[in-house]
Design a protein around this motif. Sequence first.
Motif, short mmCIF file in Angstrom:
data_model
loop_
_atom_site.label_atom_id
_atom_site.label_comp_id
_atom_site.label_asym_id
_atom_site.label_seq_id
_atom_site.Cartn_x
_atom_site.Cartn_y
_atom_site.Cartn_z
N ALA A 19 -80.20 -24.62 -27.30
CA ALA A 19 -81.21 -25.68 -27.49
C ALA A 19 -80.60 -26.89 -28.18
N TYR A 20 -79.77 -26.65 -29.18
CA TYR A 20 -79.13 -27.74 -29.91
C TYR A 20 -78.16 -28.51 -29.01
N LYS A 21 -77.46 -27.79 -28.13
CA LYS A 21 -76.55 -28.47 -27.20
C LYS A 21 -77.34 -29.41 -26.28
N THR A 22 -78.48 -28.93 -25.81
CA THR A 22 -79.34 -29.77 -24.97
C THR A 22 -79.82 -30.99 -25.75
N ALA A 23 -80.22 -30.77 -26.99
CA ALA A 23 -80.70 -31.87 -27.84
C ALA A 23 -79.62 -32.92 -28.03
N VAL A 24 -78.41 -32.49 -28.34
CA VAL A 24 -77.31 -33.43 -28.57
C VAL A 24 -76.97 -34.16 -27.28
N SER A 25 -76.98 -33.46 -26.17
CA SER A 25 -76.72 -34.09 -24.88
C SER A 25 -77.76 -35.18 -24.59
N GLN A 26 -79.03 -34.88 -24.84
CA GLN A 26 -80.09 -35.87 -24.64
C GLN A 26 -79.94 -37.05 -25.59
N PHE A 27 -79.55 -36.77 -26.84
CA PHE A 27 -79.37 -37.84 -27.81
C PHE A 27 -78.22 -38.75 -27.39
N GLN A 28 -77.12 -38.16 -26.95
CA GLN A 28 -75.98 -38.95 -26.51
C GLN A 28 -76.34 -39.79 -25.28
N GLU A 29 -77.13 -39.21 -24.37
CA GLU A 29 -77.60 -39.96 -23.20
C GLU A 29 -78.46 -41.14 -23.64
N PHE A 30 -79.40 -40.89 -24.56
CA PHE A 30 -80.25 -41.96 -25.08
C PHE A 30 -79.39 -43.07 -25.70
N CYS A 31 -78.42 -42.68 -26.52
CA CYS A 31 -77.57 -43.67 -27.19
C CYS A 31 -76.77 -44.48 -26.19
N THR A 32 -76.25 -43.83 -25.16
CA THR A 32 -75.48 -44.54 -24.14
C THR A 32 -76.36 -45.51 -23.38
N LEU A 33 -77.51 -45.04 -22.94
CA LEU A 33 -78.43 -45.90 -22.16
C LEU A 33 -78.90 -47.11 -22.95
N ASN A 34 -79.05 -46.94 -24.25
CA ASN A 34 -79.61 -48.00 -25.09
C ASN A 34 -78.57 -48.68 -25.99
N GLN A 35 -77.31 -48.38 -25.74
CA GLN A 35 -76.20 -48.96 -26.50
C GLN A 35 -76.41 -48.81 -28.01
N ILE A 74 -84.77 -32.92 -32.70
CA ILE A 74 -84.38 -33.62 -33.92
C ILE A 74 -83.60 -32.68 -34.83
N SER A 75 -84.02 -31.44 -34.92
CA SER A 75 -83.28 -30.45 -35.71
C SER A 75 -81.87 -30.25 -35.15
N GLY A 76 -81.76 -30.22 -33.84
CA GLY A 76 -80.46 -30.07 -33.20
C GLY A 76 -79.54 -31.24 -33.48
N VAL A 77 -80.08 -32.44 -33.41
CA VAL A 77 -79.27 -33.64 -33.69
C VAL A 77 -78.87 -33.65 -35.16
N LYS A 78 -79.79 -33.27 -36.02
CA LYS A 78 -79.48 -33.22 -37.47
C LYS A 78 -78.34 -32.23 -37.74
N ALA A 79 -78.44 -31.03 -37.17
CA ALA A 79 -77.40 -30.02 -37.37
C ALA A 79 -76.05 -30.51 -36.84
#
Length: 86
Positions: A19-35, A74-79
């Motif tokens: 679950a945390y890997k999915t969270a981080v992947s989504q966060f990185q995608e969000f960051c890339t898309l939104n610079q 959010i917990s996954g990104v925090k960890a």
Amino acid sequence: QQIAQVLITASKSPGTTAAYKTAVSQFQEFCTLNQVPISPAITIQALRGFVAYLAMPTASKPKGLRYSTVQSYISGVKAWAIDHGI
């Protein structure tokens, strides 16, 4: 430091790790898309934007992600941030 990383990873259940890997992947995608820069630190604005991104309706999730799923992400990104000293 590698030993500490192994111990931290081993302390999480396989389901949590996935679950945390999915969270981080989504966060990185969000960051890339939104610079959005991730380093040197993740800002509160970045996290707010990520929450909005997750809650947005999509074709596959017409109501966006559930509150509990967003909390888990959010917990996954925090960890991940803690594990990487961000």
